[in-house]
Design a protein around this motif. Structure first.
Motif, mmCIF file in Angstrom:
data_model
loop_
_atom_site.group_PDB
_atom_site.id
_atom_site.type_symbol
_atom_site.label_atom_id
_atom_site.label_comp_id
_atom_site.label_asym_id
_atom_site.label_seq_id
_atom_site.Cartn_x
_atom_site.Cartn_y
_atom_site.Cartn_z
ATOM 1 N N GLY A 47 86.004 17.482 37.233
ATOM 2 C CA GLY A 47 85.349 17.272 36.216
ATOM 3 C C GLY A 47 86.148 17.687 34.871
ATOM 4 N N TRP A 48 87.595 17.539 34.963
ATOM 5 C CA TRP A 48 88.487 17.437 33.895
ATOM 6 C C TRP A 48 88.788 16.395 33.129
ATOM 7 C CZ3 TRP A 48 92.520 14.039 34.790
ATOM 8 C CH2 TRP A 48 92.661 13.678 35.911
ATOM 9 N N TYR A 49 88.352 15.057 33.472
ATOM 10 C CA TYR A 49 88.723 13.858 32.911
ATOM 11 C C TYR A 49 87.408 13.420 32.098
ATOM 12 C CZ TYR A 49 86.538 12.527 37.513
ATOM 13 O OH TYR A 49 85.671 12.226 38.385
ATOM 14 N N ARG A 50 87.402 13.977 31.053
ATOM 15 C CA ARG A 50 86.012 13.548 30.272
ATOM 16 C C ARG A 50 86.635 12.934 28.721
ATOM 17 N NH1 ARG A 50 82.319 18.963 30.141
ATOM 18 N NH2 ARG A 50 80.980 17.580 29.028
ATOM 19 N N LYS B 159 97.320 24.491 33.533
ATOM 20 C CA LYS B 159 96.436 25.495 33.738
ATOM 21 C C LYS B 159 96.796 26.396 34.999
ATOM 22 C CE LYS B 159 92.061 24.136 31.512
ATOM 23 N NZ LYS B 159 91.561 25.624 31.281
ATOM 24 N N GLY B 160 97.698 25.695 35.760
ATOM 25 C CA GLY B 160 98.040 26.376 37.103
ATOM 26 C C GLY B 160 97.591 25.682 38.367
ATOM 27 N N TYR B 161 96.915 24.648 38.253
ATOM 28 C CA TYR B 161 96.469 24.150 39.019
ATOM 29 C C TYR B 161 97.388 23.193 39.931
ATOM 30 C CZ TYR B 161 91.604 24.982 37.961
ATOM 31 O OH TYR B 161 90.282 25.726 37.696
ATOM 32 N N HIS C 210 81.877 21.041 49.365
ATOM 33 C CA HIS C 210 81.390 20.505 48.166
ATOM 34 C C HIS C 210 80.625 21.682 47.280
ATOM 35 C CE1 HIS C 210 78.542 18.162 45.515
ATOM 36 N NE2 HIS C 210 79.757 17.222 45.273
ATOM 37 N N SER C 211 81.169 21.759 46.034
ATOM 38 C CA SER C 211 80.714 23.084 45.263
ATOM 39 C C SER C 211 80.413 22.574 43.971
ATOM 40 C CB SER C 211 81.533 24.177 45.312
ATOM 41 O OG SER C 211 82.707 24.184 44.962
ATOM 42 N N ALA C 212 79.988 21.384 43.677
ATOM 43 C CA ALA C 212 80.005 20.636 42.285
ATOM 44 C C ALA C 212 78.411 20.672 41.892
ATOM 45 C CB ALA C 212 80.309 19.165 42.409
ATOM 46 N N GLN C 213 77.609 21.384 42.708
ATOM 47 C CA GLN C 213 76.063 21.456 42.213
ATOM 48 C C GLN C 213 75.935 22.451 40.734
ATOM 49 O OE1 GLN C 213 74.209 19.262 42.990
ATOM 50 N NE2 GLN C 213 74.730 18.665 45.283
ATOM 51 N N GLY C 214 76.481 23.498 40.986
ATOM 52 C CA GLY C 214 76.374 24.532 40.007
ATOM 53 C C GLY C 214 77.144 25.843 40.266
ATOM 54 N N PRO C 215 77.171 26.840 39.389
ATOM 55 C CA PRO C 215 77.881 27.853 39.514
ATOM 56 C C PRO C 215 77.694 28.652 40.483
ATOM 57 C CG PRO C 215 76.448 28.032 37.661
ATOM 58 C CD PRO C 215 76.500 26.661 37.911
ATOM 59 N N ASP D 224 85.845 25.712 35.309
ATOM 60 C CA ASP D 224 86.969 25.816 34.359
ATOM 61 C C ASP D 224 86.512 24.664 33.314
ATOM 62 O OD1 ASP D 224 88.225 28.009 34.535
ATOM 63 O OD2 ASP D 224 90.077 27.159 35.684
ATOM 64 N N PHE D 225 85.716 23.700 33.692
ATOM 65 C CA PHE D 225 85.592 22.327 32.903
ATOM 66 C C PHE D 225 84.262 22.111 32.512
ATOM 67 C CE2 PHE D 225 89.070 22.258 36.054
ATOM 68 C CZ PHE D 225 90.125 22.120 35.021
#
Length: 382
Positions: A123-126, A144-146, A290-295, A319-320
């Motif tokens: 989600g970083w490439y916006r 950021k350290g990734y 997969h953990s892109a649904q929500g927090p 983070d994004f």
């Protein structure tokens, strides 16, 4: 202890309405879960309320029976909608169990199998879909350290692409590799976009840039297509986020072609997810849920990953997201230098701040249109 009620709350995150549940008990312990599904927040919410009579009065420790009641006993295949409803309720029950016993959730799932969890950024490439934008944004991520990052370089592609778009996607991959250097894992997201032959053309073309995986290159339900791509691709294939039952994973795994499995606890519930991790382990595979649904989904995956010996990488959107997303939970969930640990407080380890969450209401335009140009900007659909 008995379940007395199930309440639902939708939070209007601009790129996907988040659906949260709270399960109440007669001992005053409340559990938190999530049922987010892109484009179907109200639908899953309705499913939860339609099915909750099946579990009112049950012991929240009886998660296997709760799963049977909400899936088997209904005698209908509600797919990801039904799976999301189950997972929301079941996650809240695991949260209640942890709180009742005074231990973090991962202790109930097998205990600590890792010191910490390596994360990959998503989600970083916006900020633009050209190669210069990918280059600059990728540099910010590693700063950021990734040590791993994922991206979809394919725009709004579907099935096939023209020659100029093909070349542009490969340039974006090359730009990211150039930005991050040789020691960072780059993960290429396919979003189920391609036909078999297009997927294989892309796999061959991206191979010189050494991606760690090519994710979901073809639609998931014709497993023979995924297997064909996996056997012929020079880049390892990852998939699994679309599946919502054990049998689909069993069918995929029996071919011994895909060895990076991205199960979605949001569709399966934690009980089935833990079992599927064991199935993958038996096939010498690794898991990257997969953990892109929500927090809350991200926190659930952190607990599952900590207790899974064959865990590989943890997906991070947190983070994004918009900065306010951290304010709706207490305490906030933080990644440090590209790694995280699940919360050590009992249960999930976080609580939903209802007053803060209420500031962000549901909107029907809050969903991710993956086959529309500029979808990666994650702006509301008009």
């Amino acid at each position: 202890m008995r379940i007395t009620d199930i309440r639902t709350y939708i939070v209007g995150n601009p790129w996907k309405n988040w659906l949260f549940v709270q399960v109440d008990t007669d001992e005053g312990i409340t559990g938190l879960g999530e049922g987010t599904l892109n484009g179907f927040a109200k639908t899953v919410e309705a499913a939860i309320h339609e099915l909750k009579h099946l579990v009112i009065g049950m012991d929240p420790f009886d998660v296997e029976t709760i799963s049977l009641k909400m899936i088997r006993d209904v005698y209908s295949d509600g797919g990801q909608v039904q799976g999301s409803a189950l997972a929301a309720v079941e996650t809240a029950c695991w949260d209640i169990m942890g709180k009742a016993l005074g231990v973090p959730m991962y202790k109930l799932l097998g205990g600590k199998a890792h010191d910490k969890l390596r994360c990959y950024a998503n989600g970083w490439y916006r900020g633009g879909a050209d190669e210069e934008s990918f280059f600059n944004q990728a540099k910010e991520v590693v700063d950021k350290g990734y040590t791993a990052l994922k991206f979809d370089p394919f725009g709004a592609a579907w099935r096939t692409v023209d020659r100029s778009d093909f070349a542009g996607a490969i340039r974006n991959i090359a730009a990211v590799r150039d930005a991050v250097g040789p020691d960072v894992d780059i993960l290429i997201e396919g979003h189920n976009r391609f036909s078999v032959h297009t997927a294989l053309q892309f796999a061959d073309a991206m191979a010189p840039y050494e991606p760690t995986w090519f994710e979901a290159p073809v639609p998931p339900y014709r497993i023979s297509s995924m297997v064909e791509v996996a056997r012929r691709s020079p880049v390892p294939i990852a998939c699994g986020e679309d599946y919502y039952n054990r049998e689909q994973f069993a069918e995929l795994l029996k071919h011994d072609a895909v060895h990076i499995i991205q199960l979605e606890p949001q569709f399966l519930g934690l009980s089935a997810s833990k079992q599927i991790c064991g199935m993958v382990h038996a096939h010498n595979g690794v898991t990257a849920p997969h953990s892109a649904q929500g927090p809350v989904c991200s926190i659930v995956c952190a607990h599952l990953n900590m207790a899974t010996p064959n865990f590989f990488l943890h997906e991070i959107f947190d983070d994004f997201n918009h900065s306010w997303a951290q304010d709706i939970f207490s305490p906030p969930f933080k990644v440090e230098n590209g790694y995280l640990q699940p919360p050590e407080r009992p249960g999930l380890g976080v609580e939903l701040q209802l007053e803060e969450a209420a500031k962000y209401p549901y909107h029907p335009g809050h969903w991710l249109p993956l086959f529309k140009q500029n979808w990666e900007k994650r702006e509301p659909v008009k």
